[in-house]
Design a protein around this motif. Structure first.
Motif, PDB file in Angstrom:
ATOM      1  N   GLN A   1       0.779  -1.250   0.000  1.00 41.61           N
ATOM      2  CA  GLN A   1       0.000   0.000   0.000  1.00 41.61           C
ATOM      3  C   GLN A   1       0.809   1.298   0.000  1.00 41.61           C
ATOM      4  OE1 GLN A   1      -2.977  -0.161   3.107  1.00 41.61           O
ATOM      5  NE2 GLN A   1      -4.291  -1.503   1.880  1.00 41.61           N
ATOM      6  N   GLN A   2       2.077   1.299   0.406  1.00 39.93           N
ATOM      7  CA  GLN A   2       2.820   2.552   0.402  1.00 39.93           C
ATOM      8  C   GLN A   2       3.361   2.814  -1.005  1.00 39.93           C
ATOM      9  OE1 GLN A   2       5.500   3.355   3.626  1.00 39.93           O
ATOM     10  NE2 GLN A   2       4.164   2.437   5.146  1.00 39.93           N
TER      11      GLN A   2
ATOM     12  N   GLY B   1      -1.930   2.853  -3.673  1.00 39.60           N
ATOM     13  CA  GLY B   1      -2.497   2.632  -2.351  1.00 39.60           C
ATOM     14  C   GLY B   1      -3.069   1.243  -2.178  1.00 39.60           C
ATOM     15  N   ASP B   2      -2.487   0.262  -2.880  1.00 39.94           N
ATOM     16  CA  ASP B   2      -3.033  -1.087  -2.880  1.00 39.94           C
ATOM     17  C   ASP B   2      -1.910  -2.103  -2.743  1.00 39.94           C
ATOM     18  OD1 ASP B   2      -4.913  -3.074  -3.001  1.00 39.94           O
ATOM     19  OD2 ASP B   2      -5.330  -2.866  -5.154  1.00 39.94           O
ATOM     20  N   TYR B   3      -2.276  -3.333  -2.355  1.00 38.56           N
ATOM     21  CA  TYR B   3      -1.305  -4.429  -2.291  1.00 38.56           C
ATOM     22  C   TYR B   3      -0.932  -4.839  -3.711  1.00 38.56           C
ATOM     23  CZ  TYR B   3       0.596  -9.102  -1.422  1.00 38.56           C
ATOM     24  OH  TYR B   3       1.402 -10.221  -1.388  1.00 38.56           O
ATOM     25  N   LEU B   4       0.364  -4.888  -4.019  1.00 35.96           N
ATOM     26  CA  LEU B   4       0.815  -5.102  -5.395  1.00 35.96           C
ATOM     27  C   LEU B   4       0.944  -6.575  -5.765  1.00 35.96           C
ATOM     28  CD1 LEU B   4       3.565  -2.337  -5.677  1.00 35.96           C
ATOM     29  CD2 LEU B   4       1.116  -2.188  -6.202  1.00 35.96           C
ATOM     30  N   GLY B   5       1.196  -7.435  -4.787  1.00 42.46           N
ATOM     31  CA  GLY B   5       1.413  -8.846  -5.075  1.00 42.46           C
ATOM     32  C   GLY B   5       2.873  -9.223  -4.918  1.00 42.46           C
ATOM     33  N   MET B   6       3.097 -10.466  -4.504  1.00 40.49           N
ATOM     34  CA  MET B   6       4.444 -10.957  -4.238  1.00 40.49           C
ATOM     35  C   MET B   6       5.001 -11.683  -5.446  1.00 40.49           C
ATOM     36  SD  MET B   6       6.579 -10.828  -1.787  1.00 40.49           S
ATOM     37  CE  MET B   6       8.273 -11.386  -1.792  1.00 40.49           C
ATOM     38  N   THR B   7       6.263 -11.420  -5.755  1.00 40.03           N
ATOM     39  CA  THR B   7       6.936 -12.165  -6.819  1.00 40.03           C
ATOM     40  C   THR B   7       8.168 -12.845  -6.241  1.00 40.03           C
ATOM     41  OG1 THR B   7       8.284 -10.259  -7.499  1.00 40.03           O
ATOM     42  CG2 THR B   7       6.161 -10.571  -8.615  1.00 40.03           C
ATOM     43  N   LEU B   8       8.548 -13.949  -6.866  1.00 36.98           N
ATOM     44  CA  LEU B   8       9.735 -14.699  -6.464  1.00 36.98           C
ATOM     45  C   LEU B   8      10.618 -14.956  -7.675  1.00 36.98           C
ATOM     46  CD1 LEU B   8       8.219 -17.395  -4.057  1.00 36.98           C
ATOM     47  CD2 LEU B   8       9.473 -15.319  -3.426  1.00 36.98           C
TER      48      LEU B   8
ATOM     49  N   PRO C   1       6.800   4.421  -5.528  1.00 36.91           N
ATOM     50  CA  PRO C   1       6.919   4.251  -4.075  1.00 36.91           C
ATOM     51  C   PRO C   1       6.819   5.574  -3.325  1.00 36.91           C
ATOM     52  CG  PRO C   1       9.073   4.087  -5.124  1.00 36.91           C
ATOM     53  CD  PRO C   1       8.073   4.191  -6.233  1.00 36.91           C
ATOM     54  N   HIS C   2       6.264   5.539  -2.124  1.00 39.11           N
ATOM     55  CA  HIS C   2       6.286   6.713  -1.256  1.00 39.11           C
ATOM     56  C   HIS C   2       7.681   6.946  -0.694  1.00 39.11           C
ATOM     57  CE1 HIS C   2       1.674   6.262  -0.347  1.00 39.11           C
ATOM     58  NE2 HIS C   2       1.933   6.591  -1.600  1.00 39.11           N
ATOM     59  N   ASP C   3       8.438   5.874  -0.536  1.00 39.61           N
ATOM     60  CA  ASP C   3       9.798   5.939  -0.012  1.00 39.61           C
ATOM     61  C   ASP C   3      10.738   6.431  -1.117  1.00 39.61           C
ATOM     62  OD1 ASP C   3      12.357   5.473   1.014  1.00 39.61           O
ATOM     63  OD2 ASP C   3      11.820   3.555   1.919  1.00 39.61           O
TER      64      ASP C   3
END
Length: 278
Positions: free
Chosen positions: A156-157, A161-168, A204-206
């Motif tokens: 979300q940051q 503002g949403d969950y982006l999903g995990m990648t491996l 990213p907000h960061d």
């Protein structure tokens, strides 16, 4: 904090000293990647099901946060209170392996000897990666703190503002001296954007997290199991160099460590990647 490019072309940062989990229990990147259902059920005196509790959302967040803090505290890694929400999101969205998107590649060749796979040669397409370069006191601290900041971006940051999903895999770009005996203290942690976000990566907000386009790259990769620390990484680099028919075709001082599973698994899966010169 100094930033460094983390492209597969060999311009990335790397990690420096420290002992892995099997030696002194130092927390590593994969500790902060995900936790298995068995780990979560064992994080208290009994599983959530055995306790028969209906936990409020904030209590659930606190329990997971305290679990991470307990794991990290003895290893000189502080997990701040504001990680409660990212931890909850990453955990709840990654209970099943089907929810984790693997970075796409094309297999070019496989080198085998007496039926044993020595290494693979793969082609990875150009793509967007979220990267952050850290320089903490130890290699493991840099990985942990870097990934926690990547986690906030995933959870979300970001400009959506949403969950982006995990990648491996989650990858760490490391640099060594020319003798492959010392790893740099700069550590770059990188996360491949899921396919649905490749065309327009959420920002990213960061400000320390940089969205980079990594060029199409050929890598030579060899799987290994167990902890990823300075000693094992150096050993894997030297072992891979001996196996390659033409090590001179690869970048000599930049490598990638790819992590697929967390250390709760007895057969933890990693890879060392050598980058072909362009």
């Amino acid at each position: 904090m100094d930033r460094g490019g983390c492209q597969m072309s060999g311009g990335g940062g790397g990690g420096g000293g420290g002992s892995g989990p099997d030696q002194h229990g130092v927390i590593t990147l994969e500790d902060l990647e995900s936790f298995s259902e068995d780990q979560l059920s064992d994080s208290g005196n009994g599983s959530l099901e055995e306790e028969g509790e209906t936990m409020e959302e904030d209590e659930d967040h606190d329990r997971l946060l305290h679990y991470w803090q307990d794991v990290a505290r003895g290893h000189q890694v502080d997990v701040p209170q504001d990680m409660a929400e990212p931890i909850q999101q990453l955990t709840s969205n990654n209970q099943g392996r089907s929810n984790r998107e693997h970075i796409p590649f094309t297999l070019l060749t496989r080198k085998e000897k007496c039926g044993e796979l020595l290494y693979e040669k793969r082609h990875y397409e150009k793509g967007h990666w979220a990267c952050i370069t850290m320089r903490e006191d130890t290699y493991e601290q840099s990985i942990c703190y870097g990934f926690m900041r990547i986690m906030r971006y995933i959870c979300q940051q970001n400009s959506l503002g949403d969950y982006l999903g995990m990648t491996l895999p989650i990858v760490t770009v490391v640099r060594t001296d020319e003798n492959h005996s010392v790893i740099s203290h700069d550590v770059t942690v990188a996360y491949y954007l899921p396919i649905e976000h490749q065309a327009q990566p959420p920002q990213p907000h960061d400000s320390e997290i940089i969205i980079e386009i990594w060029p199409a790259t050929v890598v030579y990769t060899r799987a290994f199991t167990g902890p990823t620390n300075e000693v094992t990484i150096i050993n894997q680099i030297n072992a891979m160099a001996e196996l390659l028919d033409s090590p001179g075709v690869c970048v000599n001082d930049s490598f990638i460590v790819a992590g697929y599973t967390n250390p709760a698994h007895s057969n933890r899966q990693n890879e060392i990647w050598f980058l072909e010169r362009r």
